[in-house]
Design a protein around this motif. Structure first.
Motif, mmCIF file in Angstrom:
data_model
loop_
_atom_site.group_PDB
_atom_site.id
_atom_site.type_symbol
_atom_site.label_atom_id
_atom_site.label_comp_id
_atom_site.label_asym_id
_atom_site.label_seq_id
_atom_site.Cartn_x
_atom_site.Cartn_y
_atom_site.Cartn_z
ATOM 1 N N SER A 7 0.854 -1.183 0.000
ATOM 2 C CA SER A 7 0.000 0.000 0.000
ATOM 3 C C SER A 7 0.885 1.227 0.000
ATOM 4 C CB SER A 7 -0.897 0.004 1.241
ATOM 5 O OG SER A 7 -1.631 1.209 1.329
ATOM 6 N N THR A 42 0.399 -4.500 -9.997
ATOM 7 C CA THR A 42 0.055 -3.876 -8.707
ATOM 8 C C THR A 42 -1.319 -3.216 -8.753
ATOM 9 O OG1 THR A 42 1.185 -1.820 -9.352
ATOM 10 C CG2 THR A 42 2.484 -3.471 -8.143
ATOM 11 N N PHE A 43 -2.168 -3.661 -9.667
ATOM 12 C CA PHE A 43 -3.469 -3.009 -9.801
ATOM 13 C C PHE A 43 -4.373 -3.301 -8.605
ATOM 14 C CE2 PHE A 43 -7.838 -2.453 -11.324
ATOM 15 C CZ PHE A 43 -7.745 -1.176 -11.843
ATOM 16 N N LEU A 46 -3.572 -1.112 -5.838
ATOM 17 C CA LEU A 46 -4.034 0.222 -6.199
ATOM 18 C C LEU A 46 -5.518 0.374 -5.897
ATOM 19 C CD1 LEU A 46 -3.494 2.989 -7.560
ATOM 20 C CD2 LEU A 46 -4.141 1.912 -9.729
ATOM 21 N N ASP A 49 -6.032 0.864 -2.256
ATOM 22 C CA ASP A 49 -5.727 2.235 -1.843
ATOM 23 C C ASP A 49 -6.810 3.208 -2.306
ATOM 24 O OD1 ASP A 49 -3.435 1.589 -0.485
ATOM 25 O OD2 ASP A 49 -2.079 2.021 -2.145
ATOM 26 N N LEU A 69 5.973 -0.183 -5.967
ATOM 27 C CA LEU A 69 4.680 0.504 -5.986
ATOM 28 C C LEU A 69 4.803 1.969 -6.435
ATOM 29 C CD1 LEU A 69 3.044 -0.847 -2.690
ATOM 30 C CD2 LEU A 69 2.683 -1.646 -5.024
ATOM 31 N N ASN A 72 1.774 3.103 -8.438
ATOM 32 C CA ASN A 72 0.615 3.280 -7.559
ATOM 33 C C ASN A 72 0.705 4.603 -6.796
ATOM 34 O OD1 ASN A 72 0.156 0.686 -8.438
ATOM 35 N ND2 ASN A 72 -0.343 -0.127 -6.404
ATOM 36 N N HIS A 73 1.906 4.922 -6.314
ATOM 37 C CA HIS A 73 2.095 6.159 -5.561
ATOM 38 C C HIS A 73 1.787 7.372 -6.434
ATOM 39 C CE1 HIS A 73 4.140 9.369 -3.306
ATOM 40 N NE2 HIS A 73 3.931 8.602 -2.231
ATOM 41 N N SER A 107 -11.499 3.135 -9.975
ATOM 42 C CA SER A 107 -10.614 2.094 -10.508
ATOM 43 C C SER A 107 -10.844 1.905 -12.008
ATOM 44 C CB SER A 107 -10.837 0.774 -9.769
ATOM 45 O OG SER A 107 -10.554 0.905 -8.390
#
Length: 455
Positions: A7, A42-43, A46, A49, A69, A72-73, A107
């Motif tokens: 995360s 890494t979906f 994501l 989060d 990640l 994602n960040h 998403s």
């Protein structure tokens, strides 16, 4: 259960576990997760989060980005700095349904945007493929390519997120319109009585079922009108007809309220209030509210096709009255024949019932006697001796004298009444023999139709 791994927010084990539960409940979330995870690995974290940033009280980005990640960040930073995000959080924060719907829409939106950029940008497309193949350094390569795309096309993502926000808000409002009662502001409290999994199922049906969405729209409008009619009826039925002793706070005389407000007389007031000796208005009205069951005979012949959605919104508004007053509700759809009655005890309807109601339509001709016979059976089997029957049709039909005789005998015995709504027809001859009141209207949108909400 698949637990979220990794995360870029200040999430904890509860957050990860809760998102895993939502993923199990929602078919739509699982579908988006499967599609997204085929684009970059890494979906799913994501998505977790996305949920956390909408649900948590104080979501914050981590200062140190966990290895792998980076993408994602960047995406979460962009989402959480978006102009409409904070306002949307007022709608989703600590709200299971709203946050889940927002997660789905956000998403889908981010996934669609990344796909679009990958089609435009060969470098990003190659980086994502390398990431899926697990090649060394691919995570940073993808993050660099994504950063360039966000700098160039970030405004398009903002526009897409704004649209996603509106769709999520509309989805929850439609669920409230279908499942909520008629009392103003009761929608959220009614939703809490329905399992979250069923709420999500209904929301997902609404997202792609135009008919159900239209029914939700009409149900919401009709319930507002029904609430207004019921408040007016209650006010009329509780007109002040004198003074008596009691302890109903809302009916206390002004002088008694003054006694409570004065330190000198407050203790005497409280003693008399506990003993039921305070003076209050006499509010016995001419009729008792909420008698027996409500029985709706609803014409579903071919000529009613164009009014099917609004007629079901009307049915749901009547059902909400039954739920509020704890009255059984029977829905009898008919055309040339009558379908088996759908009985909703005390007006309560499940999500599966809701979906069934939306999809039923009989078509064909019109005959009045079959639904009346079914209504007779419902009334004879009812726990109550009094019932309100609402008979809705846009057609004409003949009812035999022999049936009318048995109908009137049953009416004398069970004490029910019939309100017939005639849509688009001038002749009352077909319904006159079995009706106590007849209302004529061109469509359901005519104000005269709303007299039915006074039952």
């Amino acid at each position: 259960m698949k637990e979220l791994k990794g995360s870029v927010l200040n999430t904890d084990s509860y957050d990860r576990r809760r998102f895993g539960q939502l993923l199990e409940m929602s078919e739509k979330l699982r579908k988006v997760n499967k599609e997204g995870s085929s684009l970059f690995p890494t979906f799913q974290p994501l998505m977790g989060d996305m949920w956390a940033c909408l649900f948590k009280m104080k979501p914050e980005l981590l200062e140190e980005v966990p290895e792998g990640l980076e993408m994602n960040h960047q995406l979460m930073e962009r989402v959480m700095s978006d102009e409409g995000y904070q306002e949307f959080r007022e709608f989703t924060r600590l709200d299971d349904l709203a946050a889940a719907l927002g997660t789905t829409k956000y998403s889908e939106t981010v996934l669609g945007w990344v796909k679009e950029q990958a089609q435009r940008d060969q470098e990003l497309a190659e980086a994502l493929q390398n990431l899926m193949n697990g090649e060394q350094g691919a995570s940073q390569q993808a993050a660099d390519a994504l950063s360039a795309a966000l700098n160039q096309q970030g405004n398009s993502l903002s526009r897409m997120l704004s649209q996603a926000t509106q769709e999520a808000i509309e989805a929850k409002e439609n669920v409230k319109s279908l499942l909520g009662g008629i009392k103003a502001g009761s929608g959220d409290s009614e939703l809490k009585k329905v399992p979250l999994k069923d709420q999500l199922l209904l929301a997902e049906k609404l997202s792609h079922d135009k008919k159900l969405k239209e029914i939700a729209k009409w149900a919401g409008r009709m319930k507002v009108i029904a609430n207004r009619k019921q408040r007016s009826k209650h006010k009329d039925a509780t007109s002040r007809n004198g003074v008596r002793q009691g302890n109903a706070v809302e009916q206390l005389l002004p002088m008694e309220l003054g006694s409570y407000a004065s330190p000198l007389t407050k203790m005497d007031f409280l003693r008399r209030y506990v003993e039921g000796q305070t003076l209050q208005y006499e509010t016995k009205g001419p009729e008792q509210l909420g008698k027996g069951p409500i029985v709706l005979c609803l014409d579903q012949s071919g000529s009613m096709t164009n009014q099917d959605a609004i007629s079901k919104g009307f049915a749901l508004a009547l059902m909400s009255i039954a739920r509020k007053q704890r009255r059984d509700f029977a829905w009898i759809p008919f055309s040339s024949n009558a379908a088996a009655p759908l009985i909703y005890e005390r007006g309560k309807i499940t999500v599966q019932d809701m979906i069934q109601l939306a999809t039923i339509f009989l078509g064909g001709g019109t005959s009045f006697e079959p639904p009346l016979r079914v209504a007779s059976q419902v009334i004879q089997q009812s726990r109550f001796n009094q019932a309100d029957i609402v008979f809705v049709t846009d057609g004409e039909s003949h009812v035999s004298e022999r049936f009318l005789q048995s109908w009137n005998e049953l009416k004398s015995k069970k004490g029910f009444s019939v309100l017939s709504l005639l849509l688009g027809r001038e002749s009352i001859q077909g319904v006159q023999g079995f009706s106590d009141r007849i209302v004529r209207a061109s469509t359901f949108e005519d104000e005269s139709v709303y007299q039915a909400f006074e039952i």
